[in-house]
Scaffold this active site. Structure first.
Site, PDB file in Angstrom:
ATOM      1  N   LYS A   1       0.847  -1.205   0.000  1.00  0.00           N
ATOM      2  CA  LYS A   1       0.000   0.000   0.000  1.00  0.00           C
ATOM      3  C   LYS A   1       0.878   1.248   0.000  1.00  0.00           C
ATOM      4  O   LYS A   1       0.650   2.189  -0.760  1.00  0.00           O
ATOM      5  CB  LYS A   1      -0.906   0.038   1.247  1.00  0.00           C
TER       6      LYS A   1
ATOM      7  N   LYS B   1       2.378  -4.523  10.890  1.00  0.00           N
ATOM      8  CA  LYS B   1       1.020  -4.866  11.335  1.00  0.00           C
ATOM      9  C   LYS B   1       1.104  -5.597  12.653  1.00  0.00           C
ATOM     10  O   LYS B   1       2.099  -6.285  12.934  1.00  0.00           O
ATOM     11  CB  LYS B   1       0.343  -5.765  10.307  1.00  0.00           C
TER      12      LYS B   1
ATOM     13  N   THR C   1     -10.588   5.553   5.199  1.00  0.00           N
ATOM     14  CA  THR C   1     -10.575   4.293   4.446  1.00  0.00           C
ATOM     15  C   THR C   1     -11.794   4.248   3.536  1.00  0.00           C
ATOM     16  O   THR C   1     -11.692   3.957   2.336  1.00  0.00           O
ATOM     17  CB  THR C   1     -10.559   3.099   5.425  1.00  0.00           C
TER      18      THR C   1
ATOM     19  N   SER D   1      -3.451   8.437   7.678  1.00  0.00           N
ATOM     20  CA  SER D   1      -2.589   8.200   8.851  1.00  0.00           C
ATOM     21  C   SER D   1      -1.237   8.886   8.644  1.00  0.00           C
ATOM     22  O   SER D   1      -0.662   9.457   9.575  1.00  0.00           O
ATOM     23  CB  SER D   1      -2.357   6.704   9.061  1.00  0.00           C
TER      24      SER D   1
HETATM   25  N1  LIG Z   1      -9.941   0.741   9.720  1.00  0.00           N
HETATM   26  C1  LIG Z   1      -9.109   1.054   8.742  1.00  0.00           C
HETATM   27  O1  LIG Z   1      -8.622   2.172   8.659  1.00  0.00           O
HETATM   28  C2  LIG Z   1      -8.761   0.051   7.690  1.00  0.00           C
HETATM   29  C3  LIG Z   1      -9.366  -1.192   7.629  1.00  0.00           C
HETATM   30  N2  LIG Z   1      -9.050  -2.034   6.605  1.00  0.00           N
HETATM   31  C4  LIG Z   1      -9.636  -3.357   6.532  1.00  0.00           C
HETATM   32  O2  LIG Z   1     -11.057  -3.265   6.411  1.00  0.00           O
HETATM   33  C5  LIG Z   1     -11.649  -4.427   6.997  1.00  0.00           C
HETATM   34  C6  LIG Z   1     -12.648  -3.983   8.059  1.00  0.00           C
HETATM   35  O3  LIG Z   1     -11.934  -3.219   9.031  1.00  0.00           O
HETATM   36  P1  LIG Z   1     -12.669  -2.154   9.975  1.00  0.00           P
HETATM   37  O4  LIG Z   1     -13.884  -1.648   9.303  1.00  0.00           O
HETATM   38  O5  LIG Z   1     -11.647  -1.234  10.441  1.00  0.00           O
HETATM   39  O6  LIG Z   1     -13.058  -3.104  11.181  1.00  0.00           O
HETATM   40  P2  LIG Z   1     -14.222  -2.906  12.258  1.00  0.00           P
HETATM   41  O7  LIG Z   1     -13.794  -3.662  13.435  1.00  0.00           O
HETATM   42  O8  LIG Z   1     -14.572  -1.487  12.407  1.00  0.00           O
HETATM   43  O9  LIG Z   1     -15.469  -3.651  11.564  1.00  0.00           O
HETATM   44  C7  LIG Z   1     -15.402  -4.984  11.149  1.00  0.00           C
HETATM   45  C8  LIG Z   1     -16.739  -5.383  10.544  1.00  0.00           C
HETATM   46  O10 LIG Z   1     -16.613  -6.711  10.002  1.00  0.00           O
HETATM   47  C9  LIG Z   1     -17.577  -7.574  10.612  1.00  0.00           C
HETATM   48  N3  LIG Z   1     -17.020  -8.918  10.726  1.00  0.00           N
HETATM   49  C10 LIG Z   1     -16.087  -9.365  11.618  1.00  0.00           C
HETATM   50  N4  LIG Z   1     -15.861 -10.673  11.429  1.00  0.00           N
HETATM   51  C11 LIG Z   1     -16.652 -11.059  10.377  1.00  0.00           C
HETATM   52  C12 LIG Z   1     -16.868 -12.293   9.673  1.00  0.00           C
HETATM   53  N5  LIG Z   1     -16.217 -13.403  10.036  1.00  0.00           N
HETATM   54  N6  LIG Z   1     -17.742 -12.301   8.626  1.00  0.00           N
HETATM   55  C13 LIG Z   1     -18.392 -11.182   8.264  1.00  0.00           C
HETATM   56  N7  LIG Z   1     -18.238  -9.985   8.888  1.00  0.00           N
HETATM   57  C14 LIG Z   1     -17.383  -9.936   9.926  1.00  0.00           C
HETATM   58  C15 LIG Z   1     -17.848  -6.944  11.973  1.00  0.00           C
HETATM   59  O11 LIG Z   1     -19.099  -7.374  12.505  1.00  0.00           O
HETATM   60  C16 LIG Z   1     -17.856  -5.459  11.598  1.00  0.00           C
HETATM   61  O12 LIG Z   1     -19.081  -5.093  11.015  1.00  0.00           O
HETATM   62  C17 LIG Z   1     -10.491  -5.275   7.562  1.00  0.00           C
HETATM   63  O13 LIG Z   1     -10.079  -6.205   6.582  1.00  0.00           O
HETATM   64  C18 LIG Z   1      -9.389  -4.228   7.753  1.00  0.00           C
HETATM   65  O14 LIG Z   1      -8.110  -4.790   7.751  1.00  0.00           O
HETATM   66  C19 LIG Z   1      -8.193  -1.682   5.599  1.00  0.00           C
HETATM   67  C20 LIG Z   1      -7.588  -0.459   5.623  1.00  0.00           C
HETATM   68  C21 LIG Z   1      -7.760   0.466   6.700  1.00  0.00           C
HETATM   69  O1  LIG Z   2      -3.619   3.700   9.119  1.00  0.00           O
HETATM   70  C1  LIG Z   2      -2.670   2.944   9.122  1.00  0.00           C
HETATM   71  O2  LIG Z   2      -1.525   3.266   9.392  1.00  0.00           O
HETATM   72  C2  LIG Z   2      -2.836   1.483   8.801  1.00  0.00           C
HETATM   73  C3  LIG Z   2      -4.165   1.064   8.235  1.00  0.00           C
HETATM   74  C4  LIG Z   2      -4.165  -0.417   8.050  1.00  0.00           C
HETATM   75  O3  LIG Z   2      -3.877  -1.152   8.978  1.00  0.00           O
HETATM   76  C5  LIG Z   2      -4.476  -0.993   6.750  1.00  0.00           C
HETATM   77  O4  LIG Z   2      -4.473  -0.284   5.743  1.00  0.00           O
HETATM   78  O5  LIG Z   2      -4.702  -2.221   6.690  1.00  0.00           O
END
Ligand SMILES: NC(=O)C1=CN([C@@H]2O[C@H](COP(=O)(O)OP(=O)(O)OC[C@H]3O[C@@H](n4cnc5c(N)ncnc54)[C@H](O)[C@@H]3O)[C@@H](O)[C@H]2O)C=CC1
Ligand SMILES: O=C(O)CCC(=O)C(=O)O
Length: 426
Positions: A106, A118, A202, A360
């Protein structure tokens, strides 16, 4: 997490679901296409450093529980490593390694002065109290404090971690160093040096990728039917932004199930009712499974939850014309090939979800400067970077006749390979 969501009836295809192995496979192909020798692959196929820690925590009932955590630092030839920390019961060392490699890619794609890092802790924060979570967050920072820091490795939020957890981690690091260290971590609350626009970054980045992909496919966003898997930080804001742009969000999900309405869901209502773990389906009687959701008829599908959701078992049943990966690793390599053969435009995770780390980076720059930007400034800079990166990857995919994932890896791997070569590492 070799994740399976809530449908245990998925066909078994014998596909390898180890995300580290699949990442290594694509890195090898990308380096071969770019003409790098084998030694570069030897260097980049694994993180330079992985710390395995055990964290004893006093639980509210007086007992002590020992949690296992990891911090992986993939490659720091370009600059300090950077990437989120996830709290989840299915965290594994192999997954954290793959996630750190994706962070390096990325950073390469959006051209940030970082390598990838990570972290993860095996735990279920949904079963822990506020104070137990605080003790775990602080314990993790004490355990990894020797290898992290504003010029070494900068953590951030990921699955089931948020700005409150970043605040505790920053406070613990500042106590250890006896110095206020906002640049140690990003995704902090605004009052502690967070950046405007980081919470939605994101999803904003993914929205821009959906827009650019729709243009390439000649699909109008207004009225387009969108499905979003996952309703946490990435998924819920994305659903809102899609709704705001005139698209119709007809399906969303969380870890426990999914909601579907062909007329469009009331996203503002769902946003208002979801809990801090992105759970909302528990409020409804009529739900479908995550697997059923993915296979519904729609124009645009955005997996925004966990790994290995689109596999060889269901890729041929996906109806969307565009798949944009907000989650890390939601589509396996076999599924990527099947979607590509079916001419589905897939915007890969290492490009699509890079908006988070981009803002970030802005947060870290602002912390270093002690001067803070407006939300408009953050969003304008984010848009410029994301659109330019999309064009770069899309052009590479067209000119080199490769799918968007391989193209993104080719763009992402080059800077760290060059930096490693100039340093004399390979
Ligand atoms: N938060 C960020 O800034 C970033 C997040 N991501 C990726 O985005 C994805 C989601 O992350 P966030 O939204 O931050 O997490 P979060 O913790 O805010 O939300 C996760 C969501 O996924 C659902 N979930 C968890 N396990 C599940 C499963 N087994 N099947 C279906 N749904 C499930 C949860 O119920 C929740 O709705 C992850 O892959 C993360 O690595 C990527 C880049 C940046
Ligand atoms: O905001 C960051 O530094 C990392 C975000 C992240 O963990 C991801 O892109 O999967």
């Amino acid at each position: 997490m070799a994740q399976q969501s809530d449908d245990s009836s998925r066909e078994k295809t014998g596909e390898n679901l180890d995300v580290l192995v699949s990442t290594q496979t694509v890195i090898k192909k990308a380096l071969d296409k770019l003409g790098y020798p084998e030694q570069v692959f030897e260097l980049l196929k694994e993180p330079l450093r992985v710390m395995h820690v055990r964290i004893p925590i006093r639980m509210d009932d007086g007992t002590v529980k020992v949690f296992t955590g990891y911090r992986a630092q993939h490659n720091d030839a370009v600059g300090p490593t950077k990437g989120g920390v996830r709290f989840h019961p299915d965290v594994t060392e192999s997954e954290v390694k793959a996630l750190s490699i994706w962070m390096s890619l990325k950073a390469g794609i959006v051209d940030l002065p970082y390598g990838g890092g990570k972290g993860g802790i095996i735990c279920d924060p949904r079963q822990m109290s506020f104070r137990e979570l605080e003790r775990l967050s602080r314990g993790y920072v004490r355990a990894i404090s020797q290898i992290v820091g504003p010029t070494k490795d900068i953590p951030a939020p990921d699955v089931f971690t948020n700005s409150q957890i970043m605040a505790w981690m920053m406070d613990e690091y500042s106590r250890i160093r006896e110095f206020d260290s906002p640049g140690f971590i990003t995704g902090k609350p605004l009052v502690l040096g967070g950046s405007r626009g980081r919470e939605t970054a994101t999803a904003k980045g993914v929205t821009l990728m959906v827009r650019e992909a729709a243009k390439k496919c000649g699909i109008a966003l207004k009225g387009a039917r969108v499905i979003v898997q996952g309703f946490g930080n990435a998924g819920s804001f994305l659903a809102k932004f899609m709704n705001d742009s005139g698209a119709k969000v007809i399906g969303i999900s969380d870890a426990y199930g999914a909601l579907h309405n062909d007329e469009g869901l009331d996203i503002d209502y769902l946003l208002d009712r979801r809990d801090s773990f992105g759970t909302v389906t528990n409020l409804f009687k009529e739900t479908i499974s995550n697997q059923e959701l993915l296979e519904l008829d729609c124009d645009i599908l955005v997996p925004a939850a966990v790994e290995n959701q689109i596999t060889a078992a269901n890729a041929h049943k996906i109806k969307a014309k565009i798949v944009v990966e907000a989650a890390n690793g939601p589509t396996t390599l076999d599924a990527t090939r099947i979607l590509s053969e079916r001419e589905v435009l897939l915007v890969p995770d290492v490009l699509a979800s890079a908006g988070g780390v981009t803002v970030s980076y802005f947060e870290w720059v602002q912390n270093n400067q002690g001067y803070y930007w407006s939300e408009e400034e953050v969003e304008a800079k984010l848009e410029e970077i994301m659109v330019k990166s999309f064009e770069n990857v899309y052009r590479t995919s067209q000119t080199r006749r490769v799918d968007m994932r391989l193209a993104a890896y080719m763009v992402g791997v080059r800077k760290m390979a060059e930096a490693s070569r100039f340093r004399g590492w390979v």
